[in-house]
Structure formats: structure tokens, C-alpha cells
Design a protein around this motif. Structure first.
Motif, short mmCIF file in Angstrom:
data_model
loop_
_atom_site.label_atom_id
_atom_site.label_comp_id
_atom_site.label_asym_id
_atom_site.label_seq_id
_atom_site.Cartn_x
_atom_site.Cartn_y
_atom_site.Cartn_z
N ILE A 146 -5.77 -10.50 6.92
CA ILE A 146 -4.54 -11.22 7.28
C ILE A 146 -4.97 -12.31 8.26
CG2 ILE A 146 -2.82 -9.49 6.70
CD1 ILE A 146 -2.89 -8.57 9.62
N TYR A 159 -5.05 -15.39 11.03
CA TYR A 159 -4.39 -15.74 12.30
C TYR A 159 -3.41 -16.86 12.01
CZ TYR A 159 -7.81 -12.92 14.73
OH TYR A 159 -8.57 -11.86 15.17
N HIS A 167 -7.62 -23.09 5.97
CA HIS A 167 -8.81 -23.88 5.65
C HIS A 167 -9.53 -23.26 4.46
CE1 HIS A 167 -11.22 -20.83 7.58
NE2 HIS A 167 -10.60 -21.01 8.73
N GLY A 183 -12.00 -21.40 4.11
CA GLY A 183 -12.35 -19.97 4.22
C GLY A 183 -11.18 -19.09 3.85
N TRP A 190 -6.57 -6.07 17.05
CA TRP A 190 -7.28 -5.58 15.85
C TRP A 190 -6.78 -4.21 15.41
CZ3 TRP A 190 -9.96 -7.23 11.91
CH2 TRP A 190 -10.56 -8.48 11.99
N LEU A 228 -5.32 -4.08 11.53
CA LEU A 228 -5.93 -3.31 10.42
C LEU A 228 -4.89 -2.41 9.74
CD1 LEU A 228 -9.27 -2.54 12.26
CD2 LEU A 228 -9.11 -3.67 10.02
N ILE A 281 -13.19 -9.14 2.49
CA ILE A 281 -13.23 -9.71 3.85
C ILE A 281 -14.41 -10.66 3.97
CG2 ILE A 281 -12.18 -7.69 4.96
CD1 ILE A 281 -15.13 -6.98 5.81
N GLY A 282 -14.43 -11.44 5.07
CA GLY A 282 -15.58 -12.29 5.35
C GLY A 282 -16.59 -11.50 6.17
N HIS A 295 -13.89 -3.82 10.07
CA HIS A 295 -13.45 -3.15 8.84
C HIS A 295 -14.31 -1.95 8.46
CE1 HIS A 295 -10.95 -6.70 8.29
NE2 HIS A 295 -10.27 -5.99 7.41
N HIS A 350 -17.71 -11.05 1.83
CA HIS A 350 -18.25 -12.28 1.22
C HIS A 350 -18.90 -13.14 2.29
CE1 HIS A 350 -15.02 -14.80 2.81
NE2 HIS A 350 -14.14 -13.91 2.39
N TRP A 409 -19.99 -17.17 3.81
CA TRP A 409 -19.22 -18.29 4.36
C TRP A 409 -19.47 -19.57 3.60
CZ3 TRP A 409 -17.26 -19.25 9.76
CH2 TRP A 409 -16.60 -18.11 10.22
N TRP A 410 -18.45 -20.38 3.53
CA TRP A 410 -18.63 -21.76 3.08
C TRP A 410 -19.12 -22.56 4.27
CZ3 TRP A 410 -18.84 -23.60 -1.63
CH2 TRP A 410 -18.30 -22.82 -2.66
N1 MSP Z 1 -6.98 -11.99 11.68
C1 MSP Z 1 -8.33 -11.66 11.42
C2 MSP Z 1 -8.44 -10.70 10.25
C3 MSP Z 1 -7.65 -9.43 10.42
S1 MSP Z 1 -7.74 -8.44 8.98
C4 MSP Z 1 -7.03 -6.99 9.41
C5 MSP Z 1 -9.14 -12.91 11.12
N2 MSP Z 1 -8.46 -13.98 10.71
S2 MSP Z 1 -9.09 -15.41 10.40
O1 MSP Z 1 -7.98 -16.22 10.02
O2 MSP Z 1 -9.85 -15.87 11.51
O3 MSP Z 1 -10.13 -15.29 9.27
C6 MSP Z 1 -9.82 -14.79 8.04
C7 MSP Z 1 -10.97 -14.81 7.07
O4 MSP Z 1 -11.41 -16.14 6.83
C8 MSP Z 1 -12.18 -14.01 7.50
O5 MSP Z 1 -12.49 -13.09 6.47
C9 MSP Z 1 -13.27 -15.04 7.63
O6 MSP Z 1 -14.51 -14.54 7.22
C10 MSP Z 1 -12.80 -16.08 6.64
N3 MSP Z 1 -13.44 -17.36 6.89
C11 MSP Z 1 -13.27 -18.19 7.96
N4 MSP Z 1 -14.07 -19.29 7.79
C12 MSP Z 1 -14.77 -19.16 6.63
C13 MSP Z 1 -15.61 -20.01 5.89
N5 MSP Z 1 -16.02 -21.19 6.32
N6 MSP Z 1 -15.98 -19.58 4.65
C14 MSP Z 1 -15.50 -18.41 4.08
N7 MSP Z 1 -14.71 -17.62 4.77
C15 MSP Z 1 -14.52 -17.83 6.12
O7 MSP Z 1 -10.35 -12.86 11.23
#
Ligand code: MSP
Length: 635
Positions: free
Chosen positions: A10, A12, A18, A20, A226, A230, A256-257, A264, A286, A288-289
Motif C-alpha cells: 500500500i 504512502y 511514480h 515504482g 508499519w 501490514l 513487494i519491492g 514483509h 521485485h 527497482w527501476w
Molecule cells: N507504505 C509502504 C508499504 C507498506 S506495505 C504494507 C511503502 N510505500 S512506498 O510508496 O514508499 O513504496 C511502495 C513500493 O514502491 C515499494 O514496494 C517500493 O519498492 C516500490 N518502489 C519505489 N520506487 C521504486 C522504483 N524506482 N522501482 C520499482 N519499485 C520501487 O513502502
């Protein structure tokens, strides 16, 4: 029927969606569409993470109450997923009552079981940043963010007895190789678990952070974000509220990333074990881009905005690229050039060409009707053999998360069909042998396209619908969805249409996406006084709603406006005070240039420009013809 419950992290809510976020969500969408295609019963969950310090600060910066701020910001995610053709079954927000109630019940239950205890927490507190740091976070004994001095503070907090679960978790991971994937991520977690696992601080005193879920056993504290977040994976599917629904879907596959693997693969399993719930089926991390070789970040200004790309090249092409160009688990480097190369080679050349040549040939040589197959030779057996092998292998590729390999296999069938057409030269057959051999070749080529459209639908839902339309099966779902060779019926009327993926010229790259177009030589040969389409495309304009307006003291002509661009709030100073009173503009929908370099006007930040028409000493602001959501792009 197999059931398949898949989740994304989920996000933020104060972030702008973006690449990701888009990647993880498209990935879950593609995988869940495949499972539906295979006949599984699927539930796909995504949502937003809305509590915590950062959110509280962002809301304060925008002069908003946190809940009101979240309500606004969440729209950007909902809108983005709609635009990217995401078919989620639910969208959970952690500020929803259905989630808050479950978090509190879980906290109370495990508190009563003795899984949570109060203790003193010692750390270094930065008053300016309003946050704690551990000893090892400090840089030269100072706050690593703002470099101000920090104070050692001891405060009471609540802790979850996570350390209890260490031995159990190590054994669980060893006994269940599918639990954490890919393998190298599982090894990373096993490495992490070689160190003693501490207990987890799960509270924040309200005196420091009030925006969170209140602990049911101590109203002076809120829950650590967190621990709260979760739980979304079970609150959304009815844990403690709709037990049947919960039983139907749990356990989940969590996509997840890599950066959120520990929360997790360590915190969450321990929490579930303490609550007494079965573990997730799989946690798949997975990569990262990257932008070139570097991480994307707001401060570097290299963050890729998914909606801009989708608007420029099409949603389906964007979805295709993201999945095709990342080996699940690894990092991948993004550049617009690699996107365009992939688009031109796979989509414009291979797939788009195949469709247009087959449809044209059927139109010109068999009166627009799919012919009956006649005599066959080795080239037909090879093609059908290849298609059948693909149908047999694709399921396991998807189920083992080899998505890019699955796409590549489908594209191999496209290329093989192009080669088959070249080899059999139906244009010559039409002249010299219009009988049975021509029928076989055109039927097989069209049937191959039908299968390709079926198998690519999870990646490119609307383009595949277009292929189905052109080969005449769109209204015959049984034919379109037949999962085997031979679904197309001879006599089907084809419907030639537009080119599916017009080629992109290299000159179109980077024009709207990065500011720097100097040195590209574009526009040099243009007549004076005109701008090219690409140059015009550099100006970003959006619909804005005015949420506050006031006069600028000491400046007769200026108004200071707060505008909402669909969740993004901006301030603009505009020279319209002689024509509009502040109250005239409140709630108005206006057109704003949003990528103008920010300026200071009379010392006040102005970020954007209103569009207005002027004549004979009169000025009127531009608006829209009908109601449309703020944030809508003008093109
Ligand atoms: N809120 C937490 C997740 C809570 S899950 C119970 C969080 N949010 S986030 O918005 O920061 O990120 C969400 C996802 O985006 C993560 O899995 C993160 O790995 C992914 N990405 C953020 N930037 C990214 C890239 N540049 N490329 C691929 N995924 C990346 O973390």
C-alpha cells in the motif's frame, strides 16, 4: 477452481504515483488477469498507507487536517490506476474504519496474550525533525538529516515480542522454499536472521505523533505505522469481520519491492504467528527501476511519471514495456530510448506489422473473410507446433513469475508467424494458386494472431481488443477466448482498422519528459513564428480548482491563490486583482501552466501561471467548458 489472492504494497499517500508504484501495480494486474484467464478465482488488492509522521508533516505544510489531506491525495492513486487500466477488486485505505477496527482488535488480543509489553525506549531525539535516531544513525553525533544537535531521551513505549519467533521463522523459511522469492532474497533474509532478532517497538507517544491508530490499551499512544500497514492484507478481506470472505481468500501472494523485504518477510510473519494466522503463500520481492544507473529520487529530479509516459506512448505500450524489460527480481534501467526501441521493434515492427499485413491480405485476396484451411506442409506443422508449445508452457511461466520470458515467448510466435508469411508468400499464392494453399496460410496466420491477442490481453487489454476486432472475433467470446489452436471460424468477417502501433520517430523522444531539449536540433528548419507539435507539448497545462484566494498586501494588482491540481496543492501569485475579487475566484476551475519555472513575486513563492484572455483593457480567466476533475491535463 484455484483461488488466487494477490496484493501490492500500500503506497504512502503523500507521494505522487511514480514508475515504482505503477510497476508493482501493473505487475499485480497482469498476474491477476492471467490467473483469471486460466480460470482461477482471483482477488486483487491494492491501496494506500495513510498514517505516520511524514503524512502528518505533509498535511501541516499544506495547512490541512491529516484526514482531509489524505482524502485529497488518495485520488491521485485512484485516478492513476484507472488510467493505467488496473482491475483491482478492492482498494484499502488504512484510515478506513474497517481497517482501524481490525488493527485495534489485533493489538488488544495480542496484548492480552502477553505478546506486547511496555518498556523504556532510549534514543537520540532531534527536536527540529521531531524524530528519534539510533546511535548508529547519527553523523558526527548529530542528526543525519538536518545536522542539528540531538538529545538523549528515554521514553516509555510498547514492544512486540518479535524475538520469540526467530527460531520458528528460520525453520519456517527453510521448510517452505516458495515462501520468500526469488531465492537470493530468501538467502538475504536467512543472513539477516543470523543476528539476534530484537523486539519491535510498535508505539509512538501522541505527544510526538498524533496521526495514527490509537492503542486500545493506552490512549496516550498510537500504533507504529508499519504494524498498522501490514495488517491491511487481512483487514481488507474481512479478518474478524467477514470470516467467510477471509477464509475464502487468505493466504495471499504479496508482491513487494526489495526495499520492504524485511518488514514483509520478518515482521509480518512474526505478527501473523502471534495472531494465530496461516502464513502468506509467497512474498515476492521485485527489483527497482533505475534512471540510467542511478536510483530515482525527487532531489535528483529523475523520477519518471508513469501517466506522462502512458499519455505519450499509450497505456498498453507502457504496461508492455515495464513487464518486458524487467526480469522479475532484478533491477532494471529505464531510459526513454530503450522504451522507444522496444516499442518500435516488438510492437510496431513485429506485432503491428503482422496484423496489418494479414488483415490486408485477407481483405484483398479472400474478400475479407477468413478462408478455410486446405492442404498443409511442414511450415504449417512447425507453426502450429510452436503455438501449442506456447500454450502448454505459458501457465508455468506465469506461475513462477517469469513474466518477461512469457512475453518473449509470445513475441517469438509473432516473429515465427511473420517468417511463415514471408516463406509462404500468400501474395504470390493469391496470383498463382488462389485455391487451398492460400486458405491454409491465411487461416493459420490469422489464427496465430487470435492466440497472440488472447495471451497478450493481460499486458495490453485494449490493444488486444483492437486485434480481436480487426480479425473479427471481438463479439464471439468463445472464439476469442478459445485456449487452443483452431478457435477461429472460417468465414469470419475481418474488419481492417488503424495501424495498431504507429512507429515512433527518435526525434519524439524526451521532448515532454525532460526539460533539456537543447542541442537536439529540433525545430531549426521550421518557418519563423510557428512551434512544432513537440515544442507545444513541452508546456504542461492542467485544470486547477481554487481553494483559497487573498489580496497581496501593498500590491493592487496581485492575488495570492492556493490551487488544487487533483491532490497536488500549489500557490500562485497572479496579476488579476483589478479584474477579480478573491471571493470571485474561490471554488473556480481555471487553466494553469504547471511546468513554468517557480518564481518569487514580491517575495511570495509562485508556482505556475493562470491562463487569461485580454482585450480592450479587459481580462478574463480561462476555464473549462464542462465540469472535469482538477488535475486533468490540457492537450
Ligand atoms: N507504505 C509502504 C508499504 C507498506 S506495505 C504494507 C511503502 N510505500 S512506498 O510508496 O514508499 O513504496 C511502495 C513500493 O514502491 C515499494 O514496494 C517500493 O519498492 C516500490 N518502489 C519505489 N520506487 C521504486 C522504483 N524506482 N522501482 C520499482 N519499485 C520501487 O513502502
Amino acid at each position: 477452481m484455484n483461488k488466487f489472492y494477490v496484493t501490492t504494497p500500500i503506497y504512502y499517500v503523500n507521494d505522487e504515483p511514480h514508475i515504482g508504484h505503477a510497476y508493482a501495480t501493473i505487475l499485480a494486474d497482469v498476474i491477476s488477469r492471467y490467473h483469471r484467464l486460466f480460470g482461477d478465482d482471483v482477488y486483487f488488492l491494492t491501496g494506500t498507507d495513510e498514517h505516520g509522521q511524514k503524512l502528518q508533516e505533509a498535511a501541516r505544510k499544506h495547512n490541512r487536517q491529516p484526514q482531509e489531506f489524505c482524502d485529497q491525495m488518495v485520488q491521485r492513486f485512484k485516478r492513476a490506476w484507472k488510467e493505467l487500466d488496473i482491475r483491482n477488486d478492492d482498494f484499502i485505505r488504512t484510515t478506513e474504519a474497517r481497517h482501524v477496527a481490525v488493527v485495534q482488535k489485533i493489538l488488544q488480543a495480542i496484548f492480552e496474550k502477553g505478546e506486547i509489553y511496555a518498556s523504556d525506549y532510549e534514543g537520540w531525539y532531534c527536536v527540529f525533525e521531531e524524530r528519534f535516531w539510533t546511535e548508529k544513525d547519527l553523523v558526527d553525533g548529530k542528526c543525519p538529516d538536518c545536522h542539528r544537535p540531538v538529545n538523549k531521551i528515554t521514553e516509555k513505549n510498547y514492544f512486540f515480542r518479535m524475538s520469540r519467533y526467530q527460531d520458528w521463522l528460520v525453520k519456517y523459511i527453510q521448510d517452505n522454499p516458495e515462501f520468500i522469492q526469488p531465492d537470493f532474497r530468501r538467502n538475504e533474509i536467512m543472513g539477516f536472521l543470523k543476528q539476534p532478532l530484537g523486539d519491535l517497538c510498535i508505539s509512538r507517544p501522541k505527544s510526538r505523533l498524533s496521526w495514527g491508530i490509537e492503542l486500545p490499551f493506552d490512549k496516550d499512544y498510537v500504533c507504529y505505522v508499519w504494524f498498522d500497514a501490514l495488517i491491511n492484507y487481512i483487514s481488507a478481506i474481512g479478518y474478524l469481520s467477514e470470516e467467510q470472505k477471509f477464509k475464502r481468500w487468505w493466504p495471499a501472494v504479496h508482491l513487494i519491492g526489495k526495499d520492504i523485504l524485511t518488514t514483509h518477510a520478518v515482521y509480518w510473519p512474526c505478527m501473523l504467528q502471534a495472531i494465530g494466522i496461516e502464513q502468506p503463500r509467497t512474498i515476492f520481492a521485485h527489483g527497482w527501476w533505475l534512471s540510467g544507473d542511478t536510483k530515482m529520487s525527487k532531489s535528483l529530479g529523475n523520477v519518471i511519471k508513469p501517466l506522462e509516459l502512458a499519455a505519450k506512448y499509450g497505456v498498453d505500450a507502457f504496461r508492455y514495456f515495464l513487464i518486458r524489460d524487467m526480469t522479475l527480481g532484478q533491477d532494471s534501467s529505464y531510459s526513454e530510448e530503450s522504451f522507444v526501441n522496444r516499442y518500435n521493434s516488438d510492437l510496431a515492427n513485429d506485432l503491428g506489422n503482422l496484423l496489418s499485413r494479414v488483415v490486408k491480405l485477407i481483405e484483398s485476396s479472400t474478400a475479407g473473410l477468413v478462408p478455410k484451411p486446405g492442404t498443409s506442409d511442414n511450415s504449417d506443422t512447425e507453426l502450429t507446433g510452436r503455438a501449442n508449445a506456447l500454450l502448454r508452457s505459458i501457465k508455468s511461466k506465469i506461475e513462477t513469475y517469469k513474466l518477461n520470458a512469457a512475453v518473449e515467448d509470445i513475441l517469438e510466435l509473432v516473429r515465427a508467424t511473420n517468417r511463415y508469411v514471408e516463406l509462404n508468400r500468400p501474395w504470390d499464392l493469391a496470383q498463382n494458386d488462389p485455391g487451398s494453399r492460400l486458405g491454409t496460410v491465411l487461416f493459420n496466420a490469422a489464427e496465430s494472431l487470435r492466440l497472440v491477442a488472447l495471451l497478450l490481453t493481460p499486458f495490453m487489454p485494449s490493444k488486444c481488443l483492437e486485434i480481436q476486432k480487426q480479425i473479427g472475433v471481438v463479439d464471439d467470446k468463445a472464439a476469442a477466448n478459445h485456449f487452443g489452436w483452431g478457435g477461429l471460424k472460417p468465414g469470419t468477417k475481418i474488419q481492417p482498422g488503424e495501424a495498431l502501433f504507429p512507429r515512433v520517430q527518435k526525434a519524439q523522444i524526451n521532448v515532454t519528459l525532460t526539460a533539456d531539449v537543447k542541442g537536439t536540433g529540433m525545430g531549426q528548419d521550421e518557418p519563423q513564428g510557428v512551434v512544432t507539435f513537440e515544442e507545444f507539448g513541452k508546456v504542461e497545462m492542467k485544470v486547477a480548482k481554487v481553494t483559497a484566494a487573498e489580496k497581496v498586501a501593498g500590491a493592487d494588482k496581485l492575488l495570492k491563490l492556493q490551487i488544487d491540481l487533483g491532490g497536488e496543492m500549489r500557490q500562485i501569485v497572479a496579476g488579476v486583482a483589478q479584474f477579480y475579487a478573491p471571493e470571485d475566484l474561490l471554488g473556480k476551475t481555471l487553466i494553469v501552466v504547471t511546468n513554468l519555472k517557480p518564481a518569487k513575486i514580491r517575495g511570495i513563492d509562485s508556482n505556475g501561471m493562470l491562463l487569461a484572455a485580454q482585450a480592450a483593457g479587459k481580462l478574463v480567466l480561462l476555464s473549462t467548458d464542462k465540469d472535469i476533475d482538477p488535475g486533468a491535463r490540457i492537450s
